[in-house]
Design a protein around this motif. Structure first.
Motif, PDB file in Angstrom:
ATOM      1  N   GLU A  48       9.302  11.560  17.167  1.00 52.32           N
ATOM      2  CA  GLU A  48       8.508  11.968  16.012  1.00 52.32           C
ATOM      3  C   GLU A  48       8.556  10.899  14.922  1.00 52.32           C
ATOM      4  N   VAL A  49       7.503  10.822  14.105  1.00 49.14           N
ATOM      5  CA  VAL A  49       7.443   9.929  12.963  1.00 49.14           C
ATOM      6  C   VAL A  49       7.718  10.753  11.715  1.00 49.14           C
ATOM      7  N   GLU A  50       8.703  10.319  10.928  1.00 47.93           N
ATOM      8  CA  GLU A  50       9.017  11.010   9.677  1.00 47.93           C
ATOM      9  C   GLU A  50       8.344  10.265   8.536  1.00 47.93           C
ATOM     10  N   LEU A  51       7.623  10.996   7.687  1.00 51.55           N
ATOM     11  CA  LEU A  51       6.898  10.372   6.589  1.00 51.55           C
ATOM     12  C   LEU A  51       7.635  10.557   5.278  1.00 51.55           C
ATOM     13  N   ALA A  52       7.535   9.562   4.416  1.00 47.43           N
ATOM     14  CA  ALA A  52       8.147   9.633   3.089  1.00 47.43           C
ATOM     15  C   ALA A  52       7.444  10.701   2.257  1.00 47.43           C
ATOM     16  N   PRO A  53       8.135  11.304   1.300  1.00 46.17           N
ATOM     17  CA  PRO A  53       7.563  12.426   0.558  1.00 46.17           C
ATOM     18  C   PRO A  53       6.566  12.062  -0.536  1.00 46.17           C
ATOM     19  N   GLU A  54       6.309  10.788  -0.814  1.00 45.60           N
ATOM     20  CA  GLU A  54       5.386  10.443  -1.895  1.00 45.60           C
ATOM     21  C   GLU A  54       3.953  10.855  -1.565  1.00 45.60           C
ATOM     22  N   ALA A  55       3.102  10.798  -2.555  1.00 43.45           N
ATOM     23  CA  ALA A  55       1.716  11.252  -2.413  1.00 43.45           C
ATOM     24  C   ALA A  55       0.970  10.445  -1.363  1.00 43.45           C
ATOM     25  N   ALA A  56       0.044  11.088  -0.695  1.00 42.79           N
ATOM     26  CA  ALA A  56      -0.760  10.445   0.336  1.00 42.79           C
ATOM     27  C   ALA A  56      -1.743   9.451  -0.280  1.00 42.79           C
ATOM     28  N   ALA A  57      -1.960   8.350   0.422  1.00 48.43           N
ATOM     29  CA  ALA A  57      -2.906   7.327  -0.025  1.00 48.43           C
ATOM     30  C   ALA A  57      -4.339   7.774   0.273  1.00 48.43           C
ATOM     31  N   VAL A  58      -5.273   7.301  -0.528  1.00 49.34           N
ATOM     32  CA  VAL A  58      -6.691   7.482  -0.230  1.00 49.34           C
ATOM     33  C   VAL A  58      -7.084   6.299   0.644  1.00 49.34           C
ATOM     34  N   LEU A  59      -7.617   6.581   1.821  1.00 51.94           N
ATOM     35  CA  LEU A  59      -7.922   5.515   2.767  1.00 51.94           C
ATOM     36  C   LEU A  59      -9.323   4.965   2.554  1.00 51.94           C
ATOM     37  N   PRO A  60      -9.492   3.654   2.771  1.00 56.88           N
ATOM     38  CA  PRO A  60     -10.820   3.042   2.604  1.00 56.88           C
ATOM     39  C   PRO A  60     -11.759   3.482   3.721  1.00 56.88           C
ATOM     40  N   ASP A  61     -13.056   3.432   3.437  1.00 55.22           N
ATOM     41  CA  ASP A  61     -14.055   3.707   4.460  1.00 55.22           C
ATOM     42  C   ASP A  61     -14.011   2.600   5.504  1.00 55.22           C
ATOM     43  N   LEU A  62     -14.356   2.962   6.747  1.00 53.36           N
ATOM     44  CA  LEU A  62     -14.419   1.993   7.832  1.00 53.36           C
ATOM     45  C   LEU A  62     -15.880   1.774   8.202  1.00 53.36           C
ATOM     46  N   PRO A  63     -16.223   0.560   8.680  1.00 50.70           N
ATOM     47  CA  PRO A  63     -17.636   0.262   8.947  1.00 50.70           C
ATOM     48  C   PRO A  63     -18.199   1.094  10.104  1.00 50.70           C
ATOM     49  N   GLU A  64     -19.381   1.658   9.840  1.00 42.78           N
ATOM     50  CA  GLU A  64     -20.104   2.389  10.890  1.00 42.78           C
ATOM     51  C   GLU A  64     -20.994   1.393  11.617  1.00 42.78           C
ATOM     52  N   PRO A  65     -21.315   1.599  12.829  1.00 40.64           N
ATOM     53  CA  PRO A  65     -21.037   2.743  13.701  1.00 40.64           C
ATOM     54  C   PRO A  65     -19.789   2.549  14.540  1.00 40.64           C
ATOM     55  N   TYR A  66     -18.938   1.581  14.213  1.00 39.49           N
ATOM     56  CA  TYR A  66     -17.812   1.193  15.052  1.00 39.49           C
ATOM     57  C   TYR A  66     -16.646   2.181  15.018  1.00 39.49           C
ATOM     58  N   TYR A  67     -16.534   2.949  13.943  1.00 41.08           N
ATOM     59  CA  TYR A  67     -15.414   3.868  13.762  1.00 41.08           C
ATOM     60  C   TYR A  67     -15.916   5.290  13.550  1.00 41.08           C
ATOM     61  N   LYS A  68     -15.219   6.243  14.150  1.00 40.93           N
ATOM     62  CA  LYS A  68     -15.553   7.656  14.000  1.00 40.93           C
ATOM     63  C   LYS A  68     -14.260   8.421  13.715  1.00 40.93           C
ATOM     64  N   VAL A  69     -14.198   9.142  12.596  1.00 33.19           N
ATOM     65  CA  VAL A  69     -13.010   9.924  12.258  1.00 33.19           C
ATOM     66  C   VAL A  69     -12.975  11.156  13.156  1.00 33.19           C
ATOM     67  N   LEU A  70     -11.864  11.310  13.899  1.00 34.79           N
ATOM     68  CA  LEU A  70     -11.679  12.445  14.797  1.00 34.79           C
ATOM     69  C   LEU A  70     -10.885  13.564  14.150  1.00 34.79           C
ATOM     70  N   PHE A  71      -9.964  13.190  13.249  1.00 39.71           N
ATOM     71  CA  PHE A  71      -9.063  14.156  12.616  1.00 39.71           C
ATOM     72  C   PHE A  71      -8.519  13.523  11.347  1.00 39.71           C
ATOM     73  N   GLU A  72      -8.310  14.340  10.328  1.00 39.57           N
ATOM     74  CA  GLU A  72      -7.702  13.846   9.088  1.00 39.57           C
ATOM     75  C   GLU A  72      -6.970  14.985   8.405  1.00 39.57           C
ATOM     76  N   ASN A  73      -5.765  14.672   7.888  1.00 39.84           N
ATOM     77  CA  ASN A  73      -5.021  15.614   7.055  1.00 39.84           C
ATOM     78  C   ASN A  73      -4.320  14.816   5.956  1.00 39.84           C
ATOM     79  N   ASP A  74      -3.339  15.406   5.285  1.00 38.51           N
ATOM     80  CA  ASP A  74      -2.657  14.719   4.186  1.00 38.51           C
ATOM     81  C   ASP A  74      -1.785  13.556   4.644  1.00 38.51           C
ATOM     82  N   ALA A  75      -1.446  13.510   5.929  1.00 37.51           N
ATOM     83  CA  ALA A  75      -0.529  12.485   6.422  1.00 37.51           C
ATOM     84  C   ALA A  75      -1.215  11.369   7.198  1.00 37.51           C
ATOM     85  N   VAL A  76      -2.247  11.691   7.991  1.00 31.49           N
ATOM     86  CA  VAL A  76      -2.857  10.700   8.881  1.00 31.49           C
ATOM     87  C   VAL A  76      -4.364  10.861   8.940  1.00 31.49           C
ATOM     88  N   ARG A  77      -5.009   9.780   9.375  1.00 30.43           N
ATOM     89  CA  ARG A  77      -6.413   9.812   9.769  1.00 30.43           C
ATOM     90  C   ARG A  77      -6.451   9.241  11.186  1.00 30.43           C
TER      91      ARG A  77
END
Length: 144
Positions: free
Chosen positions: A33-62
């Motif tokens: 398992e990966v343990e994450l630090a308790p600080e606030a989640a980062a806002v992630l930059p947009d990725l160029p389309e059409p090469y990337y498709k977000v499958l899942f996102e929550n407070d810890a990962v995209r």
């Protein structure tokens, strides 16, 4: 299959800095398992389309699916710390933010980890599609 691949990627332990490529591991080995630090989640930059498709996102990962056909070049973009799995590998040229380039072979079934924010562009110079699943971390991994 996609859920199994995502579960395997999320289970990778994030080590000390720099990008590393890992050969495929036997399927019988459990993923730690990966343990994450308790600080606030980062806002992630947009990725160029059409090469990337977000499958899942929550407070810890995209979780992102990436597909780059032979001959395609994606524009410069930025990833947070991440791990990735190459569903289908290819030969590519990576251009870093400073303009330096490197030709790389990304093997099918290999994992990659990059533990810093990374700005680059990518050109698929091979004759097969580059298909990967990336897990981008919104929080710094404990121990990194």
């Amino acid at each position: 299959m996609r859920n199994t691949v995502i579960a395997l990627i999320v289970g990778i332990v994030v080590g000390a800095g720099g990008a590393r490529l890992y050969a495929p591991a036997p399927a019988s080995e459990p993923a730690p398992e990966v343990e994450l630090a308790p600080e606030a989640a980062a806002v992630l930059p947009d990725l160029p389309e059409p090469y990337y498709k977000v499958l899942f996102e929550n407070d810890a990962v995209r979780v992102v699916e990436h597909l780059l056909e032979p001959g395609q070049t994606e524009p410069e973009h930025t990833h947070p710390p991440m791990v990735g799995y190459f569903v289908e590998g290819a030969t590519a040229v990576i251009t870093e933010a400073d303009g330096s380039t490197a030709e790389v072979t990304l093997p099918t079934g290999a994992f990659v980890e990059n533990l810093v924010w990374w700005t680059h562009s990518l050109e698929n110079t091979g004759d097969t599609p580059l298909h990967s699943i990336l897990v981008e971390f919104k929080q710094e991994a404990v121990g990194s």
